[in-house]
Design a protein around this motif. Sequence first.
Motif, PDB file in Angstrom:
ATOM      1  N   TRP A 135      43.435  59.132  67.655  1.00 37.31           N
ATOM      2  CA  TRP A 135      42.439  58.171  67.191  1.00 37.31           C
ATOM      3  C   TRP A 135      42.114  58.344  65.713  1.00 37.31           C
ATOM      4  N   HIS A 136      42.429  59.510  65.165  1.00 43.56           N
ATOM      5  CA  HIS A 136      42.111  59.800  63.764  1.00 43.56           C
ATOM      6  C   HIS A 136      43.271  60.554  63.126  1.00 43.56           C
ATOM      7  N   ALA A 137      44.380  59.853  62.960  1.00 41.72           N
ATOM      8  CA  ALA A 137      45.552  60.500  62.381  1.00 41.72           C
ATOM      9  C   ALA A 137      45.355  60.829  60.900  1.00 41.72           C
ATOM     10  N   GLU A 138      44.265  60.300  60.296  1.00 40.59           N
ATOM     11  CA  GLU A 138      44.001  60.612  58.887  1.00 40.59           C
ATOM     12  C   GLU A 138      43.569  62.053  58.686  1.00 40.59           C
ATOM     13  N   GLY A 139      43.105  62.721  59.765  1.00 41.16           N
ATOM     14  CA  GLY A 139      42.756  64.133  59.637  1.00 41.16           C
ATOM     15  C   GLY A 139      41.322  64.442  60.006  1.00 41.16           C
ATOM     16  N   ASP A 140      40.745  65.401  59.326  1.00 40.58           N
ATOM     17  CA  ASP A 140      39.432  65.944  59.656  1.00 40.58           C
ATOM     18  C   ASP A 140      38.312  64.942  59.383  1.00 40.58           C
ATOM     19  N   VAL A 141      37.091  65.303  59.791  1.00 45.05           N
ATOM     20  CA  VAL A 141      35.951  64.404  59.652  1.00 45.05           C
ATOM     21  C   VAL A 141      35.612  64.165  58.185  1.00 45.05           C
ATOM     22  N   ALA A 155      46.617  53.502  66.047  1.00 47.95           N
ATOM     23  CA  ALA A 155      47.518  52.411  66.431  1.00 47.95           C
ATOM     24  C   ALA A 155      46.768  51.146  66.822  1.00 47.95           C
ATOM     25  N   ASP A 156      45.536  51.280  67.273  1.00 53.80           N
ATOM     26  CA  ASP A 156      44.806  50.102  67.754  1.00 53.80           C
ATOM     27  C   ASP A 156      43.793  49.567  66.743  1.00 53.80           C
ATOM     28  N   GLN A 157      44.017  49.850  65.465  1.00 56.57           N
ATOM     29  CA  GLN A 157      43.048  49.429  64.454  1.00 56.57           C
ATOM     30  C   GLN A 157      42.860  47.918  64.435  1.00 56.57           C
TER      31      GLN A 157
END
Length: 422
Positions: free
Chosen positions: A42-48, A181-183
């Motif tokens: 859900w958050h492939a961009e990384g950390d918070v 993927a579901d953005q």
Amino acid sequence: MNAFLNSLRARGTPDFAAFQTTLGHVLPLLDTLPATEQDPEWHAEGDVGTHTGLVLAEAYALADQEQLSGDTRQTLVLAAALHDIGKALTTCRAPDATGQERVISPRHADRGRSYLAYRLPELGLPDAVLHSVLALVGHHHDLVRALQVGTLAAYRRLARQVDLPLLYLLEVADTRGRVTADQVARLEDLDYFQLQAQDYGVWGSNPYADWQGEIGATLSGFSSDFVDLTLQGGILDHEAGLIQVPQEAVSRSYAARAGFPHLVVTCGPSGSGKSSWIAEQLPEYSVVSLDAIRDELTGKRADQSLNGQVLQAAKERLRVVLRRNGKVVWDATNTRRDFRRVPLGLGLDYGALTTLIVFQPAVSTVFGRNPARQYTVPASVLAQQIEKAEFPYLPEAHRTLWLDEFHRETGRAGWSQARGFR
């Protein structure tokens, strides 16, 4: 710090690192977000921290697109910077239904809101901005939930607690600021939510304006307290699926025309001024004080050894006043939701008009006042009260009034009783 916060009202676009540097001494959890992991699906961009930086950039773009400025821009930007701060407190690993280990952050929106409740006042924000930021942080997952439920009542419940247009913009920024993927599907859901809210007539407007008008006109000769009991009780019943139209609220309140009890419940950490405010503002109310009952039963206000007996005695004293349609205030910290639910639930059972008074001083004020109090509280106990606090939501009572450290009223608009209950 004032220059930094003021920049958010105009064209300022500080990155997440600037928020950490400027606000980190007030909100130390900001420094932990870059080390807080997220589920890569859900958050492939990384950390918070990385996610928050992307959300901030999207919030700035949306603010420019919508030509936001002043309080509105400041509110959106602060909410974008702080929306996931609760993940630092809740993130863990747990197996999903298939047994695969996932990274989850259960109830992080609620935890983040409560974490901010007694820390944001340190920033000296306008009351409207302070409470709007808390609302956006606390409800930033509820937009999707309202969409899933789909009913008018669900949309009304959300709309009376948070500004829907700002919540929509925050959720657009949150969705664009992640790699998933579901953005596209998520963004389409947000647009559908906007259309549905507009169709329901709750987009950027009072969702119960028609109820207020009709009930106010029908009960024009009655006291404002009775009108509040009818209107706010009707709203709670509507959102619980019990009634559909305001005329039903009027019918359900008919028995209360002969009289009804008034219950005030306080909420706030020790030293936030609850007891002194009660003595000044509600002199004619009976007071059920858990500290006073502890003193009666144990000889010490701070003795927790007989808490079960203390609670039972307090409940019975509350019932006595409620049975005779009296006015009573339950004086305790009540910073936890389950603690508040005890007196508020009894009040609703007895047909009382329930009012929740929320004391919201800054953390520094709470600790600063403590040494000079008649009954001091150990610093560790105060810290626990603040760390475990569950900041209230509007549907917990008929009426809610927030008081800051100077006892300035910040109750919801339209509540005439914010100036007193007598």
